[in-house]
Motif scaffolding. Structure first.
Motif, PDB file in Angstrom:
ATOM      1  N   MET A 195     -33.569 -27.807  47.821  1.00  0.00           N
ATOM      2  CA  MET A 195     -34.372 -29.007  47.609  1.00  0.00           C
ATOM      3  C   MET A 195     -35.650 -28.930  48.445  1.00  0.00           C
ATOM      4  SD  MET A 195     -33.053 -31.086  45.461  1.00  0.00           S
ATOM      5  CE  MET A 195     -31.573 -30.872  44.454  1.00  0.00           C
ATOM      6  N   PRO A 196     -36.738 -29.391  47.923  1.00  0.00           N
ATOM      7  CA  PRO A 196     -36.956 -29.872  46.553  1.00  0.00           C
ATOM      8  C   PRO A 196     -36.826 -28.722  45.541  1.00  0.00           C
ATOM      9  CG  PRO A 196     -38.690 -30.618  48.033  1.00  0.00           C
ATOM     10  CD  PRO A 196     -37.935 -29.543  48.745  1.00  0.00           C
ATOM     11  N   PRO A 197     -36.414 -29.004  44.300  1.00  0.00           N
ATOM     12  CA  PRO A 197     -36.237 -27.951  43.293  1.00  0.00           C
ATOM     13  C   PRO A 197     -37.531 -27.160  43.090  1.00  0.00           C
ATOM     14  CG  PRO A 197     -35.334 -30.033  42.519  1.00  0.00           C
ATOM     15  CD  PRO A 197     -36.106 -30.346  43.758  1.00  0.00           C
ATOM     16  N   ALA A 198     -37.425 -25.847  43.181  1.00  0.00           N
ATOM     17  CA  ALA A 198     -38.588 -24.957  43.035  1.00  0.00           C
ATOM     18  C   ALA A 198     -39.693 -25.314  44.027  1.00  0.00           C
ATOM     19  CB  ALA A 198     -39.141 -24.996  41.605  1.00  0.00           C
ATOM     20  N   ASN A 199     -39.322 -26.058  45.065  1.00  0.00           N
ATOM     21  CA  ASN A 199     -40.252 -26.521  46.097  1.00  0.00           C
ATOM     22  C   ASN A 199     -41.499 -27.166  45.489  1.00  0.00           C
ATOM     23  OD1 ASN A 199     -40.819 -26.984  48.794  1.00  0.00           O
ATOM     24  ND2 ASN A 199     -41.894 -25.036  49.080  1.00  0.00           N
ATOM     25  N   VAL A 200     -41.260 -28.022  44.481  1.00  0.00           N
ATOM     26  CA  VAL A 200     -42.373 -28.626  43.745  1.00  0.00           C
ATOM     27  C   VAL A 200     -43.219 -29.555  44.611  1.00  0.00           C
ATOM     28  CG1 VAL A 200     -41.296 -28.452  41.470  1.00  0.00           C
ATOM     29  CG2 VAL A 200     -40.804 -30.437  42.913  1.00  0.00           C
ATOM     30  N   SER A 201     -42.655 -30.076  45.701  1.00  0.00           N
ATOM     31  CA  SER A 201     -43.444 -30.962  46.575  1.00  0.00           C
ATOM     32  C   SER A 201     -43.975 -30.214  47.802  1.00  0.00           C
ATOM     33  CB  SER A 201     -42.602 -32.168  47.014  1.00  0.00           C
ATOM     34  OG  SER A 201     -41.441 -31.750  47.707  1.00  0.00           O
ATOM     35  N   TRP A 202     -43.848 -28.872  47.787  1.00  0.00           N
ATOM     36  CA  TRP A 202     -44.450 -28.011  48.796  1.00  0.00           C
ATOM     37  C   TRP A 202     -43.969 -28.320  50.214  1.00  0.00           C
ATOM     38  CZ3 TRP A 202     -46.928 -23.944  46.833  1.00  0.00           C
ATOM     39  CH2 TRP A 202     -47.421 -24.050  45.535  1.00  0.00           C
ATOM     40  N   MET A 203     -42.657 -28.361  50.401  1.00  0.00           N
ATOM     41  CA  MET A 203     -42.120 -28.517  51.754  1.00  0.00           C
ATOM     42  C   MET A 203     -42.375 -27.236  52.551  1.00  0.00           C
ATOM     43  SD  MET A 203     -38.263 -29.530  53.061  1.00  0.00           S
ATOM     44  CE  MET A 203     -38.353 -31.216  52.468  1.00  0.00           C
ATOM     45  N   GLU A 204     -42.974 -27.378  53.729  1.00  0.00           N
ATOM     46  CA  GLU A 204     -43.343 -26.230  54.551  1.00  0.00           C
ATOM     47  C   GLU A 204     -42.141 -25.723  55.358  1.00  0.00           C
ATOM     48  OE1 GLU A 204     -46.224 -24.891  54.357  1.00  0.00           O
ATOM     49  OE2 GLU A 204     -47.382 -26.443  53.313  1.00  0.00           O
ATOM     50  N   ASP A 205     -42.224 -24.453  55.769  1.00  0.00           N
ATOM     51  CA  ASP A 205     -41.170 -23.864  56.590  1.00  0.00           C
ATOM     52  C   ASP A 205     -41.005 -24.640  57.890  1.00  0.00           C
ATOM     53  OD1 ASP A 205     -40.720 -21.947  54.677  1.00  0.00           O
ATOM     54  OD2 ASP A 205     -41.906 -20.392  55.674  1.00  0.00           O
ATOM     55  N   GLU A 206     -42.124 -25.102  58.445  1.00  0.00           N
ATOM     56  CA  GLU A 206     -42.070 -25.865  59.691  1.00  0.00           C
ATOM     57  C   GLU A 206     -41.307 -27.178  59.492  1.00  0.00           C
ATOM     58  OE1 GLU A 206     -44.768 -24.648  58.317  1.00  0.00           O
ATOM     59  OE2 GLU A 206     -45.362 -23.032  59.696  1.00  0.00           O
ATOM     60  N   GLU A 207     -41.443 -27.771  58.329  1.00  0.00           N
ATOM     61  CA  GLU A 207     -40.736 -29.016  58.036  1.00  0.00           C
ATOM     62  C   GLU A 207     -39.239 -28.769  57.894  1.00  0.00           C
ATOM     63  OE1 GLU A 207     -44.123 -31.581  55.664  1.00  0.00           O
ATOM     64  OE2 GLU A 207     -43.085 -29.970  54.577  1.00  0.00           O
ATOM     65  N   ARG A 208     -38.894 -27.661  57.279  1.00  0.00           N
ATOM     66  CA  ARG A 208     -37.469 -27.324  57.171  1.00  0.00           C
ATOM     67  C   ARG A 208     -36.887 -27.064  58.563  1.00  0.00           C
ATOM     68  NH1 ARG A 208     -36.344 -26.685  51.801  1.00  0.00           N
ATOM     69  NH2 ARG A 208     -38.075 -26.045  50.445  1.00  0.00           N
TER      70      ARG A 208
END
Length: 406
Positions: free
Chosen positions: A383-396
């Motif tokens: 999540m998000p699927p296919a990272n469509v909302s562009w979650m950054e590695d730092e956020e993860r």
């Protein structure tokens, strides 16, 4: 050293995998024997047998005969069909405990509907399976056994009443799951307490030179028929937690009731076809009408708790995550990257209902779904699927650090 959430996720996967595999084995053998029984050729002399069938499969021919009571002599090799049923129920019960009992505050008891304590919810969950079976068994052993249609109508009324009652205290997912678990308990208990003991009586009579009583076969046949008609609804209820329109709507209990009727109409078509009594196409028309009603019910009435009410709730189990270091940062991340879909009114094009009925619009909801966020968006990039909302590695990484800090 593996973390508890990772072990929990993999344990859930393994148990679910076993449950699906054993269910396929049980349902497959059940469908086969019902079709075989209904399609037997009964015209002619089969040496005391009720009928026979020639079949071809896998490059070979099979010659099958059925005896209403038993053959004259005990065969040397006798295959019993029971472990498929037992394994399916046991793995399903393990999954019930793993998901709905261990995660009762999130998946079992709905705090918006009832003030029921967690231990009370788990007790009710167990009671539904136990008491439900006792009521059903009592009905089957009553004079109603001579009126199978009336008995099935009463069973349907029991299921509808149970669904409505559970919906007053349980989450929608739990309502669907428990209707399925109750039905599966009936089916497995039929095998364990009725069908197998009756077959053992017949085998014992043969081994000791007695003539078996035909009543044992008739009793077992009644329970087998019930199992046959209940199979399709159970499959639907097993899959329902993936579809919020089935479980997360006001009339989920009524949707479940109509699914039971759909199971009856579909199975009746195939049962009559296998019995060579023709194609009852009207059953499909009834099924389609029932499905249209289900789709309409899924959009009728309020479908979720209003956001104003949800903001007031912070489950006790979620407090430690809400108080953990980094929670405010994670809340901002989730609200920015996830809540456009996991909302009461999703803003993402093509998403009409929050996936799996999970809302992430308030801090309470984010804290309550901490483990899922950690696994789905922290440890993995599911999540998000296919990272469509562009979650950054730092956020993860921030999500992982927040979860570890609790």
């Amino acid at each position: 050293m593996l973390e508890i959430p990772i072990l929990y996720e993999w344990l859930g996967f393994v148990v679910r995998w076993v449950h699906v595999i054993t269910a396929i084995a049980w349902i497959g053998s059940s469908f086969y024997f019902i079709a075989l029984d209904l399609g037997l050729n009964r015209e002619g002399d089969f040496g005391g047998a009720d009928g026979e069938e020639w079949q071809v499969h896998g490059g070979g021919f099979y010659h099958v005969r059925k005896y209403l009571v038993a053959p004259n002599e005990m065969p040397e090799h006798l295959t019993w069909f029971k472990w498929e049923s037992y394994s399916t129920w046991l793995s399903g019960f393990a999954l019930l405990m793993l998901v709905y009992w261990a995660g009762a505050e999130l998946y079992l008891v709905d705090a918006q509907k009832s003030n029921m304590l967690i231990w009370q919810g788990i007790s009710l969950s167990a009671a539904v399976l136990t008491i439900g079976w006792l009521v059903y068994d009592f009905l089957c052993k009553s004079p109603l056994a001579k009126h199978p249609t009336v008995l099935m109508v009463l069973l349907f009324c029991l299921l509808v009443t149970m669904g409505y009652g559970l919906n007053q205290v349980f989450t929608g997912r739990a309502v669907m799951l428990h209707l399925g678990a109750f039905t599966a308990t009936i089916m497995t208990a039929n095998v364990f307490f009725i069908i197998m003991p009756n077959q053992r009586v017949v085998v014992d009579d043969l081994q000791n030179g007695r003539v078996p009583d035909a009543k044992y076969g008739k009793i077992a046949k009644l329970r087998s028929t019930h199992n046959n008609y209940l199979t399709l609804p159970v499959i639907f209820l097993m899959l329902s937690n993936h579809y919020p329109l089935a479980f997360a709507t006001e009339y989920n209990w009524l949707i479940a009731a109509l699914v039971f009727l759909m199971g009856v109409t579909i199975r009746h078509f195939f049962n009559e076809m296998h019995a060579r009594k023709g194609m009852l196409w009207w059953t499909w028309l009834v099924t389609v009408v029932l499905f249209i009603v289900i789709m309409w019910l899924s959009s009728a009435g309020p479908i979720q708790t209003p956001l104003e009410e949800a903001e007031l709730e912070m489950p006790v189990a979620a407090q430690k995550f809400a108080e953990a270091e980094g929670f405010q940062e994670v809340s901002d991340i989730v609200l920015g990257r996830c809540s456009m879909c996991h909302a009461r009114e999703p803003s993402w094009d093509g998403i009409h209902r929050a996936p799996k009925g999970i809302y992430l619009e308030t801090q309470g909801e984010i804290a309550m779904n901490a483990r899922a966020i950690y696994v789905q968006a922290g440890l993995s990039d599911a999540m998000p699927p296919a990272n469509v909302s562009w979650m950054e590695d730092e956020e993860r990484a921030a999500i992982v650090a927040w979860y570890a800090a609790h």
